[in-house]
Design a protein around this motif. Sequence first.
Motif, PDB file in Angstrom:
ATOM      1  N   ASP A  50      -5.592 -13.852 -28.472  1.00 63.29           N
ATOM      2  CA  ASP A  50      -5.667 -12.555 -29.162  1.00 63.29           C
ATOM      3  C   ASP A  50      -4.331 -11.827 -29.104  1.00 63.29           C
ATOM      4  N   SER A  51      -3.801 -11.769 -27.906  1.00 58.81           N
ATOM      5  CA  SER A  51      -2.577 -11.007 -27.669  1.00 58.81           C
ATOM      6  C   SER A  51      -1.399 -11.587 -28.445  1.00 58.81           C
ATOM      7  N   VAL A  52      -1.253 -12.905 -28.388  1.00 51.67           N
ATOM      8  CA  VAL A  52      -0.115 -13.536 -29.052  1.00 51.67           C
ATOM      9  C   VAL A  52      -0.261 -13.440 -30.574  1.00 51.67           C
ATOM     10  N   HIS A  53      -1.492 -13.529 -31.025  1.00 56.64           N
ATOM     11  CA  HIS A  53      -1.733 -13.393 -32.470  1.00 56.64           C
ATOM     12  C   HIS A  53      -1.372 -11.976 -32.930  1.00 56.64           C
ATOM     13  N   ASN A  54      -1.815 -10.996 -32.169  1.00 60.70           N
ATOM     14  CA  ASN A  54      -1.577  -9.608 -32.573  1.00 60.70           C
ATOM     15  C   ASN A  54      -0.110  -9.196 -32.418  1.00 60.70           C
ATOM     16  N   ARG A  55       0.524  -9.664 -31.346  1.00 57.80           N
ATOM     17  CA  ARG A  55       1.895  -9.211 -31.079  1.00 57.80           C
ATOM     18  C   ARG A  55       2.943 -10.011 -31.826  1.00 57.80           C
ATOM     19  N   TYR A  56       2.712 -11.315 -31.946  1.00 60.46           N
ATOM     20  CA  TYR A  56       3.773 -12.160 -32.509  1.00 60.46           C
ATOM     21  C   TYR A  56       3.342 -12.884 -33.786  1.00 60.46           C
ATOM     22  N   ILE A  79       1.379 -15.316 -34.054  1.00 60.99           N
ATOM     23  CA  ILE A  79       1.231 -16.766 -33.858  1.00 60.99           C
ATOM     24  C   ILE A  79      -0.250 -17.128 -33.866  1.00 60.99           C
ATOM     25  N   ASP A  80      -0.579 -18.076 -34.728  1.00 62.57           N
ATOM     26  CA  ASP A  80      -1.970 -18.517 -34.817  1.00 62.57           C
ATOM     27  C   ASP A  80      -2.176 -19.768 -33.997  1.00 62.57           C
ATOM     28  N   PHE A  81      -3.267 -19.813 -33.304  1.00 60.83           N
ATOM     29  CA  PHE A  81      -3.606 -21.028 -32.570  1.00 60.83           C
ATOM     30  C   PHE A  81      -4.630 -21.792 -33.396  1.00 60.83           C
ATOM     31  N   ALA A  86      -7.207 -20.131 -40.650  1.00 59.95           N
ATOM     32  CA  ALA A  86      -7.242 -20.525 -39.246  1.00 59.95           C
ATOM     33  C   ALA A  86      -7.689 -19.345 -38.399  1.00 59.95           C
ATOM     34  N   GLN A  87      -6.857 -18.895 -37.497  1.00 57.63           N
ATOM     35  CA  GLN A  87      -7.263 -17.798 -36.616  1.00 57.63           C
ATOM     36  C   GLN A  87      -6.990 -16.479 -37.311  1.00 57.63           C
TER      37      GLN A  87
END
Lengths: 300, 238
Positions: free
Chosen positions: B122-128, B130-132, A24-25
């Motif tokens: 980007d921020s949420v993926h890197n910090r937490y 979490i994938d969208f 995914a991402q």
Amino acid sequence: MKNFKSIYLILILIGAFSASDLIAQRMRHAPAGRGGGGGHAVNRSSINGGANRAATRPKTTTPSRNSVTPKTQNRDLSGSKAKVANKKPSVSNKKTEISNNSKKTNISGNKVNIDNSKNVNVNVNRNVHVNNRHSNIYYNGHRGYHPYYYHPYRPYAYGPYWHPFGFFVATMATTAVMVSIANSHYYYDQGVYYTQVSGGYNVVPPPVNITVNELPKEQESVTLNDETYYYYGGAFYVKDDKGFTVVEAPDGAVVTHLPEGAEEVEIDGEKYMVLNDTYYQPLLQDGQDMYQVVAMESSN
Amino acid sequence: MKIDSKYLIAVAILACCWGCGENNKKVYDASAIQELDKLTETIGNLTSCSFTLNSQLVSSDGTSDRQSDVYFGGENKMYIFSDRNDIRRGFWYDGSKLSVFDFDNKGYDEVNAPRTIMETIDSVHNRYGIDFPAADFFYPTFTDDLMAQFDAIVLNGSKAIDGADCHEIFASNKNLEVFIYIDKSTKLPKQFEIYHLDEKKGNSFVATFSNWKENPNLSANMFKFSPPSNATKSSIFK
């Protein structure tokens, strides 16, 4: 020695960037908001600022067919796709899961609600269920009904002039006007319809297709798929030059309030409110308790 | 005969580099890149959109299904309703704040968010972590990102996905193989599949898009979240 260090550094970098983990991402991207190409004009109205292409790119070719062949074996395309495509949860599956949660969290709430609300009766196992076709319909851009989210029924107090269906009054307000449809005559006063009976007047559900000049100021404007409806006291209206005409409750419409007189029913473990034969599903929207009109069909 | 150790190391490095170069010969099919550029451009021209994504992740932990309804409004509004193995969550992003609400546990959390959807993702993926869903497609540099990470990208032909005639694009590197299906009529992604070749061999991810709406009128209210009265603040972002 200096050259050796440079080569070593490059090897380390290559190693670091080959540790790919793309699900995914998972791709590395040019930093969001800064863009990778030179002279990229950001399009503020675009969802991502507009496409951005690198100023220089690796050389492209026109390879022969099958020059690069996948190594992946057993790519069960039809199977995986079928599972994914059918993932859209059926209403019955959803109900099971939500029902369990409701039991965990809402039992006490229901009891409080039932005890305190004289107009609420909970009936179980009505022979209807939510019509499945909603999952393929868009309601204001949202596919299917909103997720079920139980909240206790709190009848909305429209004011002293509001009366639930079946309510009896001995005298008619002077502000009432007579409206008619199909040779049936009604008195209409501030969103409430009456018929004359022996010794007084009974409140009745708003007759479909009847037109009135105005609605009380507490009316809600409800937009559904580019249609504007007006909602008051459990009835939906459309507006034209002649006034406001009562229509059947539009499937998928979301309203803020249900008046006194609704009945809570439990269907497949979920609780719905029924008012004037219209089923309303409780939901949460923007943190606010609301209701959505849902279409039911017979289970038989 | 005594051999200089530095000479040996240098030869070994050269041999390694040469070998790597042979194994990682890059092939970028002009037709595939052209179709990817069209897709990137089509998404870049959207001022709003909504779609549904059904995905299935297969790993050693089992199979995980997820359905997400995604709404993007301009560059700074997003709402996602996600149902993963019957765990339902909503994500609201209104341009300054990202909120998440767990529909089943009635917990919510909020964090300050950057200025745009992409920066927030980007921020949420890197910090937490979490994938969208399918976020890769929405980066404005999607084609270049693919070229940077895959040694081969070719157009494999056409295939019908859910009745839509699609280009099949195949990308690979030593760790992954990816199949991307682009709807020929809309230039939007229809499906993508990712297969591991590395130590996670056997893991796969397949996601299918449906119900694409291009530039729909989305009410600003749907991107705002305020916690319901019976919700509790939880540490979902951690």
